[in-house]
Design a protein around this motif. Structure first.
Motif, PDB file in Angstrom:
ATOM      1  N   UNK A 192      -4.670 -10.033   2.356  1.00 60.26           N
ATOM      2  CA  UNK A 192      -6.080  -9.710   2.072  1.00 60.26           C
ATOM      3  C   UNK A 192      -6.453  -8.324   2.580  1.00 60.26           C
ATOM      4  N   UNK A 193      -5.635  -7.350   2.247  1.00 59.12           N
ATOM      5  CA  UNK A 193      -5.863  -5.939   2.559  1.00 59.12           C
ATOM      6  C   UNK A 193      -5.789  -5.585   4.043  1.00 59.12           C
ATOM      7  N   UNK A 194      -5.308  -6.497   4.872  1.00 59.54           N
ATOM      8  CA  UNK A 194      -5.079  -6.197   6.279  1.00 59.54           C
ATOM      9  C   UNK A 194      -3.587  -6.320   6.578  1.00 59.54           C
ATOM     10  N   UNK A 195      -3.085  -5.471   7.481  1.00 57.44           N
ATOM     11  CA  UNK A 195      -1.725  -5.663   7.949  1.00 57.44           C
ATOM     12  C   UNK A 195      -1.581  -7.084   8.480  1.00 57.44           C
ATOM     13  N   UNK A 196      -0.428  -7.679   8.279  1.00 60.66           N
ATOM     14  CA  UNK A 196      -0.246  -9.093   8.623  1.00 60.66           C
ATOM     15  C   UNK A 196      -0.622  -9.376  10.072  1.00 60.66           C
ATOM     16  N   UNK A 197      -0.224  -8.505  11.000  1.00 56.39           N
ATOM     17  CA  UNK A 197      -0.552  -8.725  12.414  1.00 56.39           C
ATOM     18  C   UNK A 197      -2.052  -8.698  12.651  1.00 56.39           C
ATOM     19  N   UNK A 198      -2.744  -7.783  11.983  1.00 54.22           N
ATOM     20  CA  UNK A 198      -4.205  -7.716  12.132  1.00 54.22           C
ATOM     21  C   UNK A 198      -4.876  -8.956  11.561  1.00 54.22           C
ATOM     22  N   UNK A 199      -4.364  -9.426  10.414  1.00 52.24           N
ATOM     23  CA  UNK A 199      -4.932 -10.644   9.836  1.00 52.24           C
ATOM     24  C   UNK A 199      -4.767 -11.823  10.793  1.00 52.24           C
ATOM     25  N   UNK A 200      -3.581 -11.944  11.373  1.00 54.95           N
ATOM     26  CA  UNK A 200      -3.327 -13.052  12.298  1.00 54.95           C
ATOM     27  C   UNK A 200      -4.317 -13.041  13.456  1.00 54.95           C
ATOM     28  N   UNK A 201      -4.519 -11.869  14.057  1.00 54.06           N
ATOM     29  CA  UNK A 201      -5.366 -11.816  15.251  1.00 54.06           C
ATOM     30  C   UNK A 201      -6.857 -11.822  14.906  1.00 54.06           C
TER      31      UNK A 201
END
Length: 295
Positions: free
Chosen positions: A83-92
């Motif tokens: 959803x347009x966020x880096x995977x790590x950013x989405x997770x956190x």
């Protein structure tokens, strides 16, 4: 280092989801999910499909921080977006789940009863990129096949040497010297391994923190000393080839040890399941692993 993430990993209730199947194990992970090799023609198509699988897992309502503390990612997954966020950013940011990165490049050939890690030639660059991508920690795996003192010492020494390099970049290393669950002298290997880890922990500077990822021990609570060591943020267990129920049953007998399961987490998931079927299946799995992790 993100202190909120550190506190969560040290004292939170839950487990770590291992979503870090790499190039060699990705076809097997996809096949288990019901995606056969004729569905992709090259690595890029394969990695796109496995990212879709991981995205489906991560975005599931069942993949909830109430049960899951962290998630381990493969490098290719770190470099992709949800959803347009880096995977790590989405997770956190969206899930309150702490992101980790697998950094090893696979295993060397068997020698002295063990498989060391292959050289990690681009480690500095990879760690810098991990920091930029807001990764909290890393994971690297070696394998112990036999109760060979020299070999196990080599494994632990290599893991801690690289672990210190990782910590100096502001990341928490997960040190993973896996003992093969089918080893005929597994219990003896565990005895040697624990002593070698204790020696390396005693050599660390006071401020250095690590995590440990270990095979579920033969003797219950065998790693309690390691769990209480001031250098150790958390000790987590790999499923190591056990089926989901057996892994959970063994884990539940080890107080303070939490799961970091891969195969046991994705067991029973399939690409052709409806969203309701998929969410129900993974939800039941997550709750079982969680219950086994909070004993």
């Amino acid at each position: 280092m993100n202190t909120a993430q550190l506190d969560r990993m040290h004292s939170g209730k839950g487990f770590i989801a291992a979503l870090d199947q790499s190039g060699g194990s990705t076809p097997k992970a996809l096949a288990q999910y019901g995606v056969k090799e004729d569905r992709y023609k090259n690595d890029e198509e394969m990695y796109t499909l496995v990212h879709e699988m991981r995205t489906r897992i991560i975005k599931s309502p069942a993949f909830d921080s109430k049960y899951i503390l962290g998630a381990i990612l493969f490098e290719n997954t770190m470099d992709r977006k949800i959803d347009e966020q880096w995977t790590a950013d989405y997770l956190w940011k969206e899930k309150n789940i702490v992101p980790f990165l697998k950094v090893d490049k696979g295993l060397a050939d068997l020698a002295n009863g063990v498989q060391l890690m292959k050289p990690i030639s681009n480690l500095d660059e990879l760690l810098d990129r991990a920091v930029e991508r807001n990764i909290f920690g890393t994971k690297m795996r070696s394998v112990i096949k036999e109760a060979n003192q020299e070999g196990i010492r080599e494994v632990v020494k290599q893991q801690f040497e690289i672990g210190k390099q990782i910590f100096n970049k502001g990341l928490i290393p997960i040190i993973e010297p896996e003992i093969d669950i089918y080893s005929v002298d597994k219990e003896k290997s565990e005895e040697i391994l624990k002593e070698e880890i204790k020696q390396q922990l005693n050599l660390l500077d006071k401020e250095v923190k690590v995590m440990l990822k270990l095979s579920i021990p033969t003797v219950n609570d065998f790693y309690s000393e390691l769990i209480s060591d001031p250098h150790v943020v958390r000790v987590v267990a790999l499923s190591g080839g056990y089926g989901q129920d057996e892994a959970n049953n063994k884990l539940a007998q080890n107080h303070g040890l939490i799961a970091s399961f891969s195969r046991a987490l994705s067991e029973g998931l399939a690409a052709d399941q409806t969203e309701e079927e998929f969410d129900t299946k993974i939800g039941k799995t997550i709750k079982k692993i969680y219950e086994a992790s909070i004993t």
